[in-house]
Design a protein around this motif. Structure first.
Motif, PDB file in Angstrom:
ATOM      1  N   SER A  11       0.726  -1.313   0.136  1.00 38.44           N
ATOM      2  CA  SER A  11      -0.025  -0.102  -0.080  1.00 38.44           C
ATOM      3  C   SER A  11       0.813   1.311  -0.156  1.00 38.44           C
ATOM      4  CB  SER A  11      -0.961  -0.083   1.372  1.00 38.44           C
ATOM      5  OG  SER A  11      -1.425   1.196   1.533  1.00 38.44           O
ATOM      6  N   MET A  13       3.153   4.414   0.063  1.00 41.31           N
ATOM      7  CA  MET A  13       4.604   4.560  -0.248  1.00 41.31           C
ATOM      8  C   MET A  13       5.375   3.621  -0.626  1.00 41.31           C
ATOM      9  SD  MET A  13       5.543   8.212   1.755  1.00 41.31           S
ATOM     10  CE  MET A  13       4.507   8.002   3.132  1.00 41.31           C
ATOM     11  N   ALA A  36       4.667  -7.773   3.496  1.00 41.62           N
ATOM     12  CA  ALA A  36       3.395  -6.734   3.973  1.00 41.62           C
ATOM     13  C   ALA A  36       2.518  -8.183   4.285  1.00 41.62           C
ATOM     14  CB  ALA A  36       2.717  -6.155   3.049  1.00 41.62           C
ATOM     15  N   MET A  58       3.851 -11.361   5.371  1.00 38.90           N
ATOM     16  CA  MET A  58       4.608 -11.622   6.730  1.00 38.90           C
ATOM     17  C   MET A  58       4.072 -10.498   7.565  1.00 38.90           C
ATOM     18  SD  MET A  58       8.651 -11.454   5.986  1.00 38.90           S
ATOM     19  CE  MET A  58       8.963 -10.769   7.775  1.00 38.90           C
ATOM     20  N   ASP A  59       3.667 -10.799   8.642  1.00 32.33           N
ATOM     21  CA  ASP A  59       3.483  -9.757   9.801  1.00 32.33           C
ATOM     22  C   ASP A  59       5.020  -9.437  10.525  1.00 32.33           C
ATOM     23  OD1 ASP A  59       2.835  -8.414  12.069  1.00 32.33           O
ATOM     24  OD2 ASP A  59       0.995  -9.339  12.259  1.00 32.33           O
ATOM     25  N   VAL A  60       5.318  -8.371  10.074  1.00 29.47           N
ATOM     26  CA  VAL A  60       6.650  -7.896  10.804  1.00 29.47           C
ATOM     27  C   VAL A  60       6.753  -7.994  12.242  1.00 29.47           C
ATOM     28  CG1 VAL A  60       7.386  -6.878   8.766  1.00 29.47           C
ATOM     29  CG2 VAL A  60       6.415  -5.369  10.639  1.00 29.47           C
ATOM     30  N   TYR A  89       2.244   2.302  10.945  1.00 29.34           N
ATOM     31  CA  TYR A  89       0.966   2.761  11.077  1.00 29.34           C
ATOM     32  C   TYR A  89       1.013   4.005  12.140  1.00 29.34           C
ATOM     33  CZ  TYR A  89      -0.420  -0.085  14.934  1.00 29.34           C
ATOM     34  OH  TYR A  89      -0.648  -0.745  16.077  1.00 29.34           O
ATOM     35  N   LYS A 153       8.166   8.111  15.612  1.00 35.30           N
ATOM     36  CA  LYS A 153       9.134   8.407  14.519  1.00 35.30           C
ATOM     37  C   LYS A 153      10.026   9.311  14.946  1.00 35.30           C
ATOM     38  CE  LYS A 153       6.512   6.733  11.339  1.00 35.30           C
ATOM     39  NZ  LYS A 153       6.985   5.585  10.386  1.00 35.30           N
ATOM     40  N   GLY A 180       5.851  15.337   5.569  1.00 34.28           N
ATOM     41  CA  GLY A 180       4.359  15.725   6.129  1.00 34.28           C
ATOM     42  C   GLY A 180       3.479  14.761   5.831  1.00 34.28           C
ATOM     43  N   PRO A 185      -3.413   5.524   1.926  1.00 38.05           N
ATOM     44  CA  PRO A 185      -4.526   5.044   2.671  1.00 38.05           C
ATOM     45  C   PRO A 185      -4.090   5.019   4.230  1.00 38.05           C
ATOM     46  CG  PRO A 185      -3.967   3.430   1.034  1.00 38.05           C
ATOM     47  CD  PRO A 185      -3.276   4.626   0.954  1.00 38.05           C
TER      48      PRO A 185
END
Ligand SMILES: NC(=O)c1ccc[n+]([C@@H]2O[C@H](COP(=O)([O-])OP(=O)(O)OC[C@H]3O[C@@H](n4cnc5c(N)ncnc54)[C@H](OP(=O)(O)O)[C@@H]3O)[C@@H](O)[C@H]2O)c1
Length: 254
Positions: A11, A13, A36, A58-60, A89, A153, A180, A185
């Motif tokens: 999804s 970027m 992902a 995969m779920d990281v 996220y 971040k 920014g 999504p």
């Protein structure tokens, strides 16, 4: 085998990185590994790509999935030419009112998995390999209403900049990408319990532009990539003005 690894490749970027790097590296790498949880989305993106792709659903945040990935590296012994850590996220809203698992999950995906992925890939890198880490302009100062995300971040940005110095002698180059708001999504989940400040929405960027600049900055060995004049101005402001003054001003913004 020369490869590029992209997390969050289902999804936003992450998809843009896959498509643009596929163009940049046509016939000069062997495989692009896309990571992902949503396999179908990645398969759809891969269909339009020229390079050979390997889809790793995969779920990281799951130790067993990360172990599977580590074993794959041991088996294939690839040269990782580029790692793009895009999985991440954010959830907006007042910290004490949000779901705790979602808050902790941000730390797991944005910080822990990114760190683990970077640690696992570095031994497979060589001179001129690149690491691109998706931080955010939220890293520049604390963000009430987005507290854990901004803190996560800030971690990514700090970690990546330190790594830039540590890896310099190996000629491996790290870029922390600090956009920014970007039109992806991301906001479907981010805004389910809270709203972005209207002023931030005015600076919404296109994912293809942010990713193009990030790739250019990585090739130019820049440690930080900031797209758009607005966000550069915000970066300067957040460096020049004490954060408490900015936080007080933000109280009156809607
Ligand atoms: N959009 C913005 O305004 C903005 C601004 C600054 C920075 N960023 C950062 O940029 C990065 C990419 O965001 P985006 O805007 O492209 O958002 P997005 O479209 O929502 O994409 C997020 C990606 O992360 C993956 N992901 C999330 N949790 C995962 C997990 N547990 N395991 C594996 N993959 C997982 C998702 O894949 P699956 O759901 O298929 O697993 C998806 O591919 C994030 O780190 C975000 O924090 C975004």
């Amino acid at each position: 085998m020369n490869i590029i690894i992209i997390t969050g490749a289902s999804s936003g970027m992450g998809v843009e990185f896959a498509l643009q790097l596929d163009n940049v590296f046509t016939y000069t790498i062997d495989e692009i590994w896309m990571i992902a949880r949503r396999k179908e989305q990645m398969l759809e993106v891969a269909e339009s790509m020229m390079n050979t792709t390997r889809i790793l659903d995969m779920d990281v945040t799951k130790p067993e999935d990360m172990e599977r990935f580590k074993n794959l590296l041991v088996k294939e012994k690839p040269t990782v030419r580029m790692l793009v850590n895009c999985a991440g996220y954010g959830v907006m809203g007042e910290f004490s009112k949000l779901n705790m698992q979602e808050e902790l999950g941000m730390i797991d995906v944005n910080c822990k998995a990114l760190t683990q992925m970077t640690y696992m890939c570095i031994p497979y890198m060589r001179e001129n390999s690149r690491i691109i880490q998706l931080a955010s302009s939220a890293a520049f100062m604390p963000q009430p209403g987005f507290a854990v995300y901004a803190a996560s971040k800030a971690y990514v940005n700090s970690f990546s900049r330190a790594l830039t110095e540590e890896l310099r002698k190996k000629k491996i180059y790290v870029t922390s990408v600090c956009p920014g708001p970007v039109d992806t999504p991301f906001f479907d989940l981010a805004e389910k319990d809270g709203k972005t400040l209207a002023i931030k929405k005015l600076t919404m960027a296109l994912p293809e532009k942010v990713v193009e600049k990030a790739i250019q900055d990585s090739f130019h060995k820049r440690s930080v990539s900031v797209y758009s004049g607005y966000i550069k101005a915000f970066e300067v402001l957040a460096k020049a003005v004490p954060h408490q003054i900015l936080l007080t001003a933000m109280r009156y913004m809607k």
